[in-house]
Structures are given as C-alpha cells and as structure tokens.
Design a protein around this motif. Structure first.
Motif, PDB file in Angstrom:
ATOM      1  N   ALA A   1      77.370 -27.107  16.460  1.00 57.18           N
ATOM      2  CA  ALA A   1      76.122 -26.612  17.022  1.00 57.18           C
ATOM      3  C   ALA A   1      76.192 -25.117  17.287  1.00 57.18           C
ATOM      4  O   ALA A   1      77.239 -24.556  17.572  1.00 57.18           O
ATOM      5  CB  ALA A   1      75.819 -27.353  18.318  1.00 57.18           C
ATOM      6  N   THR A   2      75.041 -24.468  17.189  1.00 60.34           N
ATOM      7  CA  THR A   2      74.958 -23.059  17.523  1.00 60.34           C
ATOM      8  C   THR A   2      74.356 -22.855  18.906  1.00 60.34           C
ATOM      9  O   THR A   2      74.460 -21.781  19.475  1.00 60.34           O
ATOM     10  CB  THR A   2      74.090 -22.319  16.489  1.00 60.34           C
ATOM     11  OG1 THR A   2      72.800 -22.943  16.415  1.00 60.34           O
ATOM     12  CG2 THR A   2      74.739 -22.366  15.112  1.00 60.34           C
ATOM     13  N   ASN A   3      73.671 -23.877  19.428  1.00 64.72           N
ATOM     14  CA  ASN A   3      73.141 -23.758  20.786  1.00 64.72           C
ATOM     15  C   ASN A   3      74.212 -24.156  21.792  1.00 64.72           C
ATOM     16  O   ASN A   3      75.284 -24.614  21.425  1.00 64.72           O
ATOM     17  CB  ASN A   3      71.889 -24.628  20.946  1.00 64.72           C
ATOM     18  CG  ASN A   3      72.162 -26.083  20.641  1.00 64.72           C
ATOM     19  OD1 ASN A   3      73.015 -26.708  21.264  1.00 64.72           O
ATOM     20  ND2 ASN A   3      71.458 -26.640  19.669  1.00 64.72           N
ATOM     21  N   ARG A   4      73.908 -23.989  23.050  1.00 63.67           N
ATOM     22  CA  ARG A   4      74.943 -24.189  24.061  1.00 63.67           C
ATOM     23  C   ARG A   4      74.324 -24.660  25.368  1.00 63.67           C
ATOM     24  O   ARG A   4      73.326 -24.129  25.828  1.00 63.67           O
ATOM     25  CB  ARG A   4      75.698 -22.870  24.270  1.00 63.67           C
ATOM     26  CG  ARG A   4      76.741 -22.901  25.378  1.00 63.67           C
ATOM     27  CD  ARG A   4      77.523 -21.586  25.384  1.00 63.67           C
ATOM     28  NE  ARG A   4      78.287 -21.410  26.611  1.00 63.67           N
ATOM     29  CZ  ARG A   4      79.462 -21.984  26.853  1.00 63.67           C
ATOM     30  NH1 ARG A   4      79.987 -22.779  25.951  1.00 63.67           N
ATOM     31  NH2 ARG A   4      80.105 -21.759  27.984  1.00 63.67           N
TER      32      ARG A   4
ATOM     33  N   PRO B   1      91.359 -42.993  20.629  1.00 60.72           N
ATOM     34  CA  PRO B   1      90.246 -43.240  19.701  1.00 60.72           C
ATOM     35  C   PRO B   1      88.978 -42.451  19.991  1.00 60.72           C
ATOM     36  O   PRO B   1      88.196 -42.160  19.076  1.00 60.72           O
ATOM     37  CB  PRO B   1      90.007 -44.748  19.843  1.00 60.72           C
ATOM     38  CG  PRO B   1      91.335 -45.300  20.246  1.00 60.72           C
ATOM     39  CD  PRO B   1      91.922 -44.254  21.155  1.00 60.72           C
ATOM     40  N   MET B   2      88.745 -42.072  21.233  1.00 57.63           N
ATOM     41  CA  MET B   2      87.485 -41.392  21.537  1.00 57.63           C
ATOM     42  C   MET B   2      87.452 -39.958  21.029  1.00 57.63           C
ATOM     43  O   MET B   2      86.380 -39.349  20.962  1.00 57.63           O
ATOM     44  CB  MET B   2      87.178 -41.490  23.023  1.00 57.63           C
ATOM     45  CG  MET B   2      86.776 -42.897  23.415  1.00 57.63           C
ATOM     46  SD  MET B   2      86.081 -43.053  25.060  1.00 57.63           S
ATOM     47  CE  MET B   2      85.913 -44.849  25.136  1.00 57.63           C
ATOM     48  N   LEU B   3      88.583 -39.411  20.656  1.00 55.04           N
ATOM     49  CA  LEU B   3      88.578 -38.116  19.977  1.00 55.04           C
ATOM     50  C   LEU B   3      87.842 -38.235  18.646  1.00 55.04           C
ATOM     51  O   LEU B   3      87.026 -37.376  18.292  1.00 55.04           O
ATOM     52  CB  LEU B   3      90.009 -37.627  19.762  1.00 55.04           C
ATOM     53  CG  LEU B   3      90.811 -37.320  21.023  1.00 55.04           C
ATOM     54  CD1 LEU B   3      92.280 -37.092  20.674  1.00 55.04           C
ATOM     55  CD2 LEU B   3      90.243 -36.099  21.744  1.00 55.04           C
ATOM     56  N   GLU B   4      88.122 -39.316  17.936  1.00 52.03           N
ATOM     57  CA  GLU B   4      87.429 -39.543  16.669  1.00 52.03           C
ATOM     58  C   GLU B   4      85.977 -39.910  16.901  1.00 52.03           C
ATOM     59  O   GLU B   4      85.101 -39.558  16.099  1.00 52.03           O
ATOM     60  CB  GLU B   4      88.127 -40.648  15.874  1.00 52.03           C
ATOM     61  CG  GLU B   4      87.577 -40.838  14.471  1.00 52.03           C
ATOM     62  CD  GLU B   4      87.603 -39.560  13.649  1.00 52.03           C
ATOM     63  OE1 GLU B   4      86.623 -39.328  12.900  1.00 52.03           O
ATOM     64  OE2 GLU B   4      88.587 -38.792  13.742  1.00 52.03           O
ATOM     65  N   HIS B   5      85.668 -40.591  17.992  1.00 54.33           N
ATOM     66  CA  HIS B   5      84.272 -40.900  18.321  1.00 54.33           C
ATOM     67  C   HIS B   5      83.476 -39.605  18.476  1.00 54.33           C
ATOM     68  O   HIS B   5      82.330 -39.512  18.024  1.00 54.33           O
ATOM     69  CB  HIS B   5      84.186 -41.699  19.627  1.00 54.33           C
ATOM     70  CG  HIS B   5      84.839 -43.046  19.563  1.00 54.33           C
ATOM     71  ND1 HIS B   5      84.888 -43.898  20.649  1.00 54.33           N
ATOM     72  CD2 HIS B   5      85.476 -43.691  18.553  1.00 54.33           C
ATOM     73  CE1 HIS B   5      85.524 -45.008  20.303  1.00 54.33           C
ATOM     74  NE2 HIS B   5      85.890 -44.900  19.034  1.00 54.33           N
ATOM     75  N   PHE B   6      84.089 -38.610  19.134  1.00 51.46           N
ATOM     76  CA  PHE B   6      83.410 -37.325  19.282  1.00 51.46           C
ATOM     77  C   PHE B   6      83.213 -36.650  17.924  1.00 51.46           C
ATOM     78  O   PHE B   6      82.128 -36.142  17.621  1.00 51.46           O
ATOM     79  CB  PHE B   6      84.191 -36.389  20.210  1.00 51.46           C
ATOM     80  CG  PHE B   6      83.637 -34.986  20.195  1.00 51.46           C
ATOM     81  CD1 PHE B   6      82.517 -34.672  20.939  1.00 51.46           C
ATOM     82  CD2 PHE B   6      84.199 -34.010  19.374  1.00 51.46           C
ATOM     83  CE1 PHE B   6      81.961 -33.395  20.883  1.00 51.46           C
ATOM     84  CE2 PHE B   6      83.655 -32.738  19.311  1.00 51.46           C
ATOM     85  CZ  PHE B   6      82.531 -32.432  20.069  1.00 51.46           C
ATOM     86  N   ARG B   7      84.257 -36.625  17.116  1.00 54.77           N
ATOM     87  CA  ARG B   7      84.169 -35.956  15.819  1.00 54.77           C
ATOM     88  C   ARG B   7      83.064 -36.567  14.955  1.00 54.77           C
ATOM     89  O   ARG B   7      82.369 -35.842  14.220  1.00 54.77           O
ATOM     90  CB  ARG B   7      85.508 -36.048  15.085  1.00 54.77           C
ATOM     91  CG  ARG B   7      86.644 -35.267  15.737  1.00 54.77           C
ATOM     92  CD  ARG B   7      87.872 -35.253  14.834  1.00 54.77           C
ATOM     93  NE  ARG B   7      89.038 -34.689  15.504  1.00 54.77           N
ATOM     94  CZ  ARG B   7      90.014 -35.403  16.061  1.00 54.77           C
ATOM     95  NH1 ARG B   7      89.963 -36.737  16.024  1.00 54.77           N
ATOM     96  NH2 ARG B   7      91.025 -34.808  16.648  1.00 54.77           N
ATOM     97  N   PHE B   8      82.901 -37.869  15.041  1.00 53.47           N
ATOM     98  CA  PHE B   8      81.871 -38.542  14.248  1.00 53.47           C
ATOM     99  C   PHE B   8      80.495 -37.969  14.571  1.00 53.47           C
ATOM    100  O   PHE B   8      79.686 -37.701  13.672  1.00 53.47           O
ATOM    101  CB  PHE B   8      81.897 -40.049  14.515  1.00 53.47           C
ATOM    102  CG  PHE B   8      80.946 -40.841  13.665  1.00 53.47           C
ATOM    103  CD1 PHE B   8      81.360 -41.346  12.451  1.00 53.47           C
ATOM    104  CD2 PHE B   8      79.644 -41.077  14.077  1.00 53.47           C
ATOM    105  CE1 PHE B   8      80.488 -42.081  11.647  1.00 53.47           C
ATOM    106  CE2 PHE B   8      78.762 -41.799  13.289  1.00 53.47           C
ATOM    107  CZ  PHE B   8      79.177 -42.303  12.067  1.00 53.47           C
ATOM    108  N   VAL B   9      80.203 -37.768  15.853  1.00 52.67           N
ATOM    109  CA  VAL B   9      78.912 -37.202  16.254  1.00 52.67           C
ATOM    110  C   VAL B   9      78.818 -35.744  15.832  1.00 52.67           C
ATOM    111  O   VAL B   9      77.791 -35.299  15.294  1.00 52.67           O
ATOM    112  CB  VAL B   9      78.709 -37.345  17.779  1.00 52.67           C
ATOM    113  CG1 VAL B   9      77.415 -36.666  18.217  1.00 52.67           C
ATOM    114  CG2 VAL B   9      78.694 -38.813  18.183  1.00 52.67           C
ATOM    115  N   ALA B  10      79.872 -34.979  16.059  1.00 56.21           N
ATOM    116  CA  ALA B  10      79.859 -33.545  15.763  1.00 56.21           C
ATOM    117  C   ALA B  10      79.572 -33.272  14.295  1.00 56.21           C
ATOM    118  O   ALA B  10      78.921 -32.277  13.953  1.00 56.21           O
ATOM    119  CB  ALA B  10      81.194 -32.922  16.163  1.00 56.21           C
ATOM    120  N   GLU B  11      80.030 -34.154  13.438  1.00 60.53           N
ATOM    121  CA  GLU B  11      79.833 -33.972  11.993  1.00 60.53           C
ATOM    122  C   GLU B  11      78.417 -34.316  11.545  1.00 60.53           C
ATOM    123  O   GLU B  11      78.041 -34.018  10.400  1.00 60.53           O
ATOM    124  CB  GLU B  11      80.836 -34.836  11.229  1.00 60.53           C
ATOM    125  CG  GLU B  11      82.285 -34.373  11.370  1.00 60.53           C
ATOM    126  CD  GLU B  11      83.273 -35.407  10.876  1.00 60.53           C
ATOM    127  OE1 GLU B  11      82.827 -36.500  10.435  1.00 60.53           O
ATOM    128  OE2 GLU B  11      84.492 -35.150  10.951  1.00 60.53           O
TER     129      GLU B  11
END
Length: 371
Positions: free
Chosen positions: A2-5, A118-128
């Motif tokens: 994301a570019t917003n914050r 596992p929740m590290l990958e859960h975050f990455r899934f959304v970020a992508e």
C-alpha cells in the motif's frame, strides 16, 4: 504494498462474518474430516480474496482477511506459539446468556514466537492482494496471562509473574519484528483485558485469586510497551478494547476510568479502538487523559452485536460529545468490535455488516472530509 498509511478516520477491528463457503468447509475438515487441509485452504483463499474486494468497495483503507482462517480471535494465534497449547475440556467460559466453546490455553514450556508462525503467511496473503493498507489483528500480550489459569502454567519459574510477563513481552517483541519483516506496517493487538479489569466483577475475581487488578493493569501496559518499543518508525500499532463478544453477548462491563491513564500514557500504542456502543462502556470522560499529539482513538459507537443501523445524526452527536474531552483531530470512528470474534459470528446478516461498514466510512467523510 500500500502507498497510503494509517491512522484513518474510518477503520474496523478486523473480524468479519464467515461466508457459508468457509463455514461449510471448516466443518467438513475439522469435524467430519471429509476434505484435506489443502482443499480447506483453497476455499479460504477464494473467500478471503472476495472479502478483500468487499472491504475496498465500501471505502475502507485498512484491509484484513476477516480472520476467516481462525476459530477464535485469540486462541488460534496463542496455540501457534512455542510453549503454549490448547486443550478441550467439559465447560467453557461463561458470557451473558452463552457459553464459549470449552477450549483452554495451557502454558507447558518456555514461551517463544516461532519463525514460521502461520499468521505471518496469513498477513502476506492479504498484502499481495490489496492496493490499500493490509492489517492483521492478533491478541495482545495480556491474553497470555488473563486467559491462562494459574494451575495451567506448568513451568515453575512462571509462578513468578514477573518472569512470566518478561517472557510474554519478549515473545511479542519477536512477533512485532517478524510481522514487520513480512511487510506489516499496521499491526493491531486486541488487548481487551484492560477493559475487563475495569469491571467490578472481574476486579473482585482477581483479588480473590491474590492479584491486585490495578497492579495487573500496570503490568499489562508494561508488557505492551516492552513488546512494541523497539519497532521501526514506520510501523503503527493499534489496540482494540472491548468487554467480550461471542454470538452478540458480552462478558464484562464498566467505564474505562481505572485503566485509561495506563492505556493512553504507558503502552506506547498509536491507535486505540474503544467500545462505546452501550451504557456498559461508561462515559466519555476517560478520553480527557489522551495527551495531545499523534495518537488516535477510533470510537466504537457503531455496534456489531445487532443489525440495527445507527443514524448519521446519532453518530454526529456522539462524536461531538467526544470532542469535549479529546481533540477532534485525534478521533475517528469504527465498529465497537469485530463482527465475528469467533467463527460462529454475531447475530446479524452479512448485508447488515456491510451497511454498517458503509456507514462508518460515510460518517468519517461527513465529519472529517475523508477516511
């Protein structure tokens, strides 16, 4: 990415009602053993991709996975830590008019945050999959004490609460850094037990067990501060507080007064999500302890416990009331809790859920000119 914050004027706690596809698949996997973990993951992936779009479509700028891969808002994360396991027993924790499923956390070894949580990958899934800001909500440090009975703490050295709190803080410090390295710049910790310790009933229970509730508030604030104090400058930390949320029921009540100073001035948190949808939350006066600056309070005047839609005029009046105690520039609006703190969800429809989130966005645009 994301570019917003954050912080935003409109936000949400994170959990969303599970679609029928996810509920059915989880039942087929965990209860009936009819589908594999891979098949379950595929169904969850598809549902999360859709719910990301839905959040974007209503105008939200912070995007979560709805916690679709979880059974509980807290226990799933905790059970994935080293040194902590979940046990099923006969009777669950009592809420008003309901009983939580009988799952209990047990500390049976040294606490630590694993590199492959596992929740590290859960975050990455959304970020992508979002062009907005991805966010993940995890339980705050206090959960690893408040929700673990003394008799369920096996390591002898953890009988000394200072030793236990030190290791919890260290474990969470590793978690914060791991999420940052995964690309997370907006991490939310649901540390609801600050609010529980404002409830006379819960305070009495802690005293009966030999623990001073005010001392616990101080120690819980210390744990949060220690966990996040070394974070990078471009990482924001949010914290959600409520009084329980299971099938639209609650477990605590009481104004924020006993914990407000510790929460605002000792934790080091940037963004506070505060339940304010009923009289159980008390008055707005504790907001006066918010120091002028960059911290923001997301006021939970919109309830997730019923489908009745609040009126724009009601929300404007409530925000005007809050501005008597804190600068309007440090305020925002959000639902008072998630819509599904457990996979069962609250007693409203998905349609009602999205109308409430649309209302949150519209209110922010009306009051501040943007989300």
């Amino acid at each position: 990415m994301a570019t917003n914050r954050a912080p935003y004027r409109a936000d949400h706690v994170g959990s969303l009602l599970r679609p029928s596809s996810v509920a059915t698949a989880r039942s087929k996997h965990f209860e009936k053993e009819e589908i594999s973990p891979e098949e379950l993951s595929e169904i969850e992936d598809a549902a999360i991709a859709e719910v990301i779009k839905s959040q974007e479509n209503v105008g939200l700028r912070s995007i979560t996975d709805g916690e679709f891969r979880r059974s509980f808002w807290h226990y799933d994360f905790m059970g994935m830590l080293e040194g902590l396991e979940l046990e099923e027993r006969d009777e669950g924790i009592a809420f008003q008019g309901a009983e939580l499923r009988p799952i209990f956390p047990v500390i049976n070894g040294d606490l630590d945050f694993p590199d492959d949580h596992p929740m590290l990958e859960h975050f990455r899934f959304v970020a992508e999959r979002t062009s907005e800001q991805p966010k993940i909500s995890i339980p705050g440090p206090s959960c690893c004490h408040f929700r673990v009975a003394p008799e369920d703490i096996a390591p002898k050295r953890y009988k000394d609460l200072d030793a236990l709190f030190f290791d919890i803080a260290r474990t969470y410090r590793k978690a914060v850094q791991a999420f940052y390295e995964a690309g997370c710049r907006y991490l939310q910790m649901d540390d609801i037990f600050f609010a529980y310790l404002c409830d006379p009933k819960h305070r009495a229970q802690k005293r009966k067990s030999g623990q001073d509730p005010d001392w616990l508030i101080d120690r819980y604030a210390w744990m949060m501060h220690e966990a996040i104090k070394g974070r990078a400058d471009d990482m924001l930390i949010g914290m959600h507080m409520c009084r329980g949320n299971f099938k639209s029921t609650h477990a605590a009540e009481g104004a924020y007064d006993p914990a407000a100073d510790a929460v605002f001035n000792q934790t080091g948190v940037d963004i506070f999500f505060m339940e304010y949808d009923t009289e159980r939350a008390g008055g707005l006066e504790p907001l006066s302890l918010l120091v002028k600056g960059d911290q923001r309070v997301m006021l939970g005047f919109v309830t997730t416990k019923t489908g009745d839609l609040e009126s724009p005029d009601f929300l404007k009046r409530k925000l005007d009331d809050a501005s008597r105690f804190a600068d309007m520039e440090q305020l925002g609006i959000a639902p008072q809790c998630g819509f599904a703190s457990t996979e069962e969800g609250n007693n409203l429809t998905e349609y009602q859920q999205w109308r409430k989130l649309e209302l949150v966005v519209a209110t922010a645009e009306s009051m501040w000119g943007s989300v």
